[in-house]
Design a protein around this motif. Sequence first.
Motif, mmCIF file in Angstrom:
data_model
loop_
_atom_site.group_PDB
_atom_site.id
_atom_site.type_symbol
_atom_site.label_atom_id
_atom_site.label_comp_id
_atom_site.label_asym_id
_atom_site.label_seq_id
_atom_site.Cartn_x
_atom_site.Cartn_y
_atom_site.Cartn_z
ATOM 1 N N CYS A 145 0.913 -1.158 0.113
ATOM 2 C CA CYS A 145 -0.116 0.051 -0.186
ATOM 3 C C CYS A 145 1.210 1.088 -0.154
ATOM 4 C CB CYS A 145 -0.939 -0.223 1.393
ATOM 5 S SG CYS A 145 -2.261 1.876 1.580
ATOM 6 N N TYR B 260 -2.055 0.896 10.536
ATOM 7 C CA TYR B 260 -2.577 2.686 10.489
ATOM 8 C C TYR B 260 -4.330 2.958 9.942
ATOM 9 C CZ TYR B 260 2.524 3.059 9.589
ATOM 10 O OH TYR B 260 4.409 2.973 9.535
ATOM 11 N N HIS B 261 -4.612 2.389 10.420
ATOM 12 C CA HIS B 261 -5.829 1.473 10.030
ATOM 13 C C HIS B 261 -6.492 3.553 10.752
ATOM 14 C CE1 HIS B 261 -10.271 0.188 11.547
ATOM 15 N NE2 HIS B 261 -10.027 -0.113 10.526
ATOM 16 N N ILE C 7 -6.586 -5.972 3.010
ATOM 17 C CA ILE C 7 -5.430 -6.029 4.427
ATOM 18 C C ILE C 7 -5.879 -4.703 5.616
ATOM 19 C CG2 ILE C 7 -3.474 -6.683 3.680
ATOM 20 C CD1 ILE C 7 -2.655 -3.714 3.757
ATOM 21 N N CYS C 8 -6.741 -3.253 5.152
ATOM 22 C CA CYS C 8 -6.865 -3.059 5.841
ATOM 23 C C CYS C 8 -6.719 -2.840 7.297
ATOM 24 C CB CYS C 8 -7.758 -1.297 5.241
ATOM 25 S SG CYS C 8 -7.675 -0.658 4.116
ATOM 26 N N PHE D 2 -6.721 7.236 -0.919
ATOM 27 C CA PHE D 2 -6.719 6.614 0.195
ATOM 28 C C PHE D 2 -7.816 5.765 -0.980
ATOM 29 C CE2 PHE D 2 -10.008 4.383 2.483
ATOM 30 C CZ PHE D 2 -9.401 3.046 3.445
ATOM 31 N N CYS E 36 -6.419 6.577 8.288
ATOM 32 C CA CYS E 36 -7.420 6.590 7.093
ATOM 33 C C CYS E 36 -8.059 5.736 7.381
ATOM 34 C CB CYS E 36 -6.474 4.883 6.357
ATOM 35 S SG CYS E 36 -5.335 5.112 6.012
ATOM 36 N N CYS F 181 -4.075 -3.300 9.937
ATOM 37 C CA CYS F 181 -3.179 -2.243 9.751
ATOM 38 C C CYS F 181 -2.757 -1.584 10.365
ATOM 39 C CB CYS F 181 -3.178 -1.574 7.734
ATOM 40 S SG CYS F 181 -1.823 0.003 7.488
ATOM 41 N N LYS G 115 0.980 3.566 3.085
ATOM 42 C CA LYS G 115 1.772 2.820 4.390
ATOM 43 C C LYS G 115 2.561 3.554 4.505
ATOM 44 C CE LYS G 115 2.186 -1.931 6.330
ATOM 45 N NZ LYS G 115 0.664 -2.197 7.209
HETATM 46 S S1 SF4 Z 1 -5.145 1.067 6.623
HETATM 47 FE FE1 SF4 Z 1 -4.540 3.053 5.095
HETATM 48 S S2 SF4 Z 1 -2.231 2.335 5.210
HETATM 49 FE FE2 SF4 Z 1 -3.032 0.403 5.644
HETATM 50 S S3 SF4 Z 1 -3.471 -0.404 4.111
HETATM 51 FE FE3 SF4 Z 1 -5.338 0.385 4.143
HETATM 52 S S4 SF4 Z 1 -4.795 1.831 2.631
HETATM 53 FE FE4 SF4 Z 1 -3.362 1.524 3.283
#
Ligand code: SF4
Length: 164
Positions: A16, A158-159, A152-153, A147, A162, A156, A19
């Motif tokens: 991503c 960084y969820h 996989i969000c 975005f 986002c 993640c 990410k």
């Molecule tokens: S949550 Fe955000 S950073 Fe993480 S995979 Fe999804 S779009 Fe990418």
Amino acid sequence: MGIRVTGVMIYYYFVCKRKLWYFCHDINMESDNENVLLGKILDEGSYAREDKHINIDNVINIDFIKEQRELHEVKKSRAIEEASVWQVKYYLYYLKQRGVGEIKGKIDYPLLKKSIFVELSDEDVEKIEGIIDEITQIIQKEEVPVFSELKICNNCAYHDLCFI
Ligand code: SF4
């Protein structure tokens, strides 16, 4: 600006781009990053057996099995295999640049009891050089890439950034 591209950055490039951007802008929520002490290739004495953990310039961080001249990257699942393959190709590329050639790459999936071999072709070298340029462009931008939701969000780190 000289950007030091790491194996993890190559991996995130395929996983991503957002990410990748967050990771490179020091919004580092991942627990296992590559910022470990500078080691020296095949550092004698760090492991009792033939297995060595190698860290070079904090750019690559891998396991190397001397006897088979094999570099191993361990992954939990095959969910994002393309990213893992390119991460290992990048390690082979990086080592080649430093005069360490004729090494085989292998991705191990201990939970699945599987392994796959990874090689570096001349085309791969060209592609990696293009990817390095693209990574440099992505992370030099002020704005985080747009975005778009991925499978996989939910897993993640960084969820929350986002999905606020
Ligand atoms: S949550 Fe955000 S950073 Fe993480 S995979 Fe999804 S779009 Fe990418």
